[in-house]
Design a protein around this motif. Structure first.
Motif, PDB file in Angstrom:
ATOM      1  N   UNK A   1       0.840  -1.205   0.000  1.00 16.29           N
ATOM      2  CA  UNK A   1       0.000   0.000   0.000  1.00 16.29           C
ATOM      3  C   UNK A   1       0.873   1.252   0.000  1.00 16.29           C
ATOM      4  N   UNK A   2       1.894   1.264   0.844  1.00 16.71           N
ATOM      5  CA  UNK A   2       2.810   2.404   0.887  1.00 16.71           C
ATOM      6  C   UNK A   2       3.600   2.509  -0.414  1.00 16.71           C
ATOM      7  N   UNK A   3       3.996   1.368  -0.967  1.00 15.26           N
ATOM      8  CA  UNK A   3       4.734   1.381  -2.237  1.00 15.26           C
ATOM      9  C   UNK A   3       3.869   1.948  -3.352  1.00 15.26           C
ATOM     10  N   UNK A   4       2.614   1.562  -3.381  1.00 17.89           N
ATOM     11  CA  UNK A   4       1.718   2.074  -4.435  1.00 17.89           C
ATOM     12  C   UNK A   4       1.595   3.591  -4.370  1.00 17.89           C
ATOM     13  N   UNK A   5       1.465   4.115  -3.171  1.00 16.68           N
ATOM     14  CA  UNK A   5       1.336   5.569  -3.038  1.00 16.68           C
ATOM     15  C   UNK A   5       2.605   6.288  -3.494  1.00 16.68           C
ATOM     16  N   UNK A   6       3.751   5.640  -3.298  1.00 15.49           N
ATOM     17  CA  UNK A   6       5.026   6.278  -3.628  1.00 15.49           C
ATOM     18  C   UNK A   6       5.393   6.183  -5.103  1.00 15.49           C
ATOM     19  N   UNK A   7       5.071   5.069  -5.744  1.00 20.00           N
ATOM     20  CA  UNK A   7       5.614   4.838  -7.091  1.00 20.00           C
ATOM     21  C   UNK A   7       4.597   4.962  -8.216  1.00 20.00           C
ATOM     22  N   UNK A   8       3.318   4.792  -7.931  1.00 19.35           N
ATOM     23  CA  UNK A   8       2.331   4.748  -9.024  1.00 19.35           C
ATOM     24  C   UNK A   8       1.934   6.140  -9.500  1.00 19.35           C
ATOM     25  N   UNK A   9       1.625   6.226 -10.771  1.00 17.29           N
ATOM     26  CA  UNK A   9       1.141   7.471 -11.371  1.00 17.29           C
ATOM     27  C   UNK A   9       0.240   7.128 -12.549  1.00 17.29           C
ATOM     28  N   UNK A  10      -0.554   8.081 -12.970  1.00 18.60           N
ATOM     29  CA  UNK A  10      -1.455   7.896 -14.111  1.00 18.60           C
ATOM     30  C   UNK A  10      -0.752   8.375 -15.375  1.00 18.60           C
ATOM     31  N   UNK A  11      -0.751   7.532 -16.378  1.00 21.09           N
ATOM     32  CA  UNK A  11      -0.110   7.889 -17.649  1.00 21.09           C
ATOM     33  C   UNK A  11      -1.026   8.787 -18.471  1.00 21.09           C
ATOM     34  N   UNK A  12      -0.434   9.809 -19.080  1.00 21.68           N
ATOM     35  CA  UNK A  12      -1.192  10.686 -19.976  1.00 21.68           C
ATOM     36  C   UNK A  12      -1.229  10.142 -21.399  1.00 21.68           C
TER      37      UNK A  12
END
Length: 395
Positions: free
Chosen positions: A213-224
């Motif tokens: 959960x912490x990893x997801x918040x740190x590394x994930x982003x939405x692609x444009x």
């Protein structure tokens, strides 16, 4: 004075006076050793002797519905007694204001009322949706307007929650029930999906929900540009240099919290830490908001859900709703989420993140709580006298 309580599947946000606080809405016990139950924020106070994977978590809410009243009662006792240090029966406490998702089953509503009135003996209970409170806080914070905008303008609230995502049209302070839509994708599902991807490709982390959960918040982003980024991630290392990164997993001895390895640190000796390499996972996971069918979920993406919600409202207000889309919820803080929504919805829509009068970094999370604390809520109020006389199903 009222106690304000924003009940989320992942976190409880609560306040009294000028206090704004939050804690995990869960309990946990160790799989081995001590049988002590960790409650709320105690589940995050982990020392070097315990791993998060050594804990078995219990969440009182599943898909926005209260399913474990004993656990929720224990958490609320910790909130009132240890965190807020307030006695619900005290003369200066007039009652409690709580959030409730739209169309909550009557049984779930009755269970919460039972906790509020029978266990804690609050004098009254008022209910409001998180969407209403977040939009109220947003309207109150606008420098060129006042809270009256909430009662005169249409708003479209998009709340990215832990269990699901709600789209709620609000016109003149009243939610339009026929336009409310729910997307069954939230932070919990995204974390579980990330766990599966990483466990299949690298390490078995299926039991390390909190770590991922912490990893997801740190590394994930939405692609444009999802297709372009996906092609780059499958290409050469140079093409995907800005996508690939290394993430250090906690070992709960000298590393208690995961973190991203910076470019400068990559040249150092990393043999004593456990690394996870992230690439396409970073943007594939939050892409589920826009293409739920990627995991076989037969639902429209968030952009289509927004259009469905607007189209279900009176034609006279549709163009105004598109110009006042307010995004809230912890997962709305995912990088590029709001620009991607704006891109998909087109120039006829204006999407902005919720703001409160405090202008905090976590406004998206605490906005419903701020709105509850600032607004006098009269609708949906049930007194303890009426509860005792007519029961929990009384409206």
């Amino acid at each position: 004075m009222y106690v304000s309580l924003d009940i989320g599947g992942g976190y409880l946000k609560y306040g009294l006076g000028d206090k704004i606080m939050r804690m995990p809405n869960c309990t946990a016990v160790r799989n081995k050793g001590s049988s002590k139950v960790l409650v709320g924020d105690e589940t995050e106070r982990i020392d070097g002797n315990v791993r998060f994977s050594d804990l078995t978590y219990t969440r009182p809410f599943e898909r926005g519905v209260l399913v474990n009243t004993d656990s929720e009662t224990e958490i609320l006792e910790h909130v009132f007694k240890d965190s807020l240090k307030v006695n619900p029966r005290a003369p200066n406490i007039a009652g409690i204001i709580v959030t409730e998702p739209p169309f909550t089953p009557l049984e779930s509503q009755a269970h919460l009322d039972e906790i509020i009135f029978e266990h804690f003996a609050f004098k009254s209970r008022s209910k409001v949706t998180a969407a209403e409170s977040a939009v109220y806080a947003h309207a109150s914070s606008a420098s060129s307007s006042t809270a009256n905008d909430y009662f005169t303008k249409p708003f479209l609230s998009v709340d990215f929650g832990y269990s699901s995502t709600y789209v709620t049209p609000i016109v003149c302070g009243v939610p339009i029930a026929g336009g409310i839509r729910r997307l069954d994708i939230g932070g919990k599902l995204l974390t579980n999906y990330l766990k599966e991807l990483v466990s299949y490709r690298q390490f078995n982390l299926l039991d390390d929900t909190h770590v991922m959960e912490l990893a997801r918040r740190n590394v994930c982003y939405v692609s444009l540009d999802f297709r372009k980024d996906l092609e780059r991630s499958m290409g050469s290392f140079k093409d995907a240099a800005d996508i690939r990164l290394k993430y250090v997993l906690p070992n709960f001895h000298d590393v208690l919290k995961g973190y991203i390895i910076s470019a400068e640190d990559e040249s150092k000796d990393l043999s004593n830490v456990q690394l996870v390499n992230f690439c396409s996972e970073r943007f594939v996971v939050p892409e589920l908001y826009f293409h739920p069918s990627d995991i076989g979920l037969n639902q429209a993406g968030i952009s289509e859900v927004v259009e469905q919600s607007v189209s279900a409202c009176p034609e006279e207000v549709q163009h105004l709703l598109r110009k006042n889309i307010v995004v809230s919820g912890g997962n709305s803080l995912t990088r590029n989420l709001i620009p991607r929504m704006s891109q998909d919805l087109g120039p006829s829509c204006k999407v902005e993140g919720v703001k409160t009068k405090y202008m905090r970094e976590d406004d998206a999370i605490v906005a419903p709580l701020v709105g509850m604390m600032d607004r006098k809520i009269e609708n949906g109020t049930l007194t303890k006298k009426d509860y005792d006389e007519k029961g929990p199903y009384h409206k």
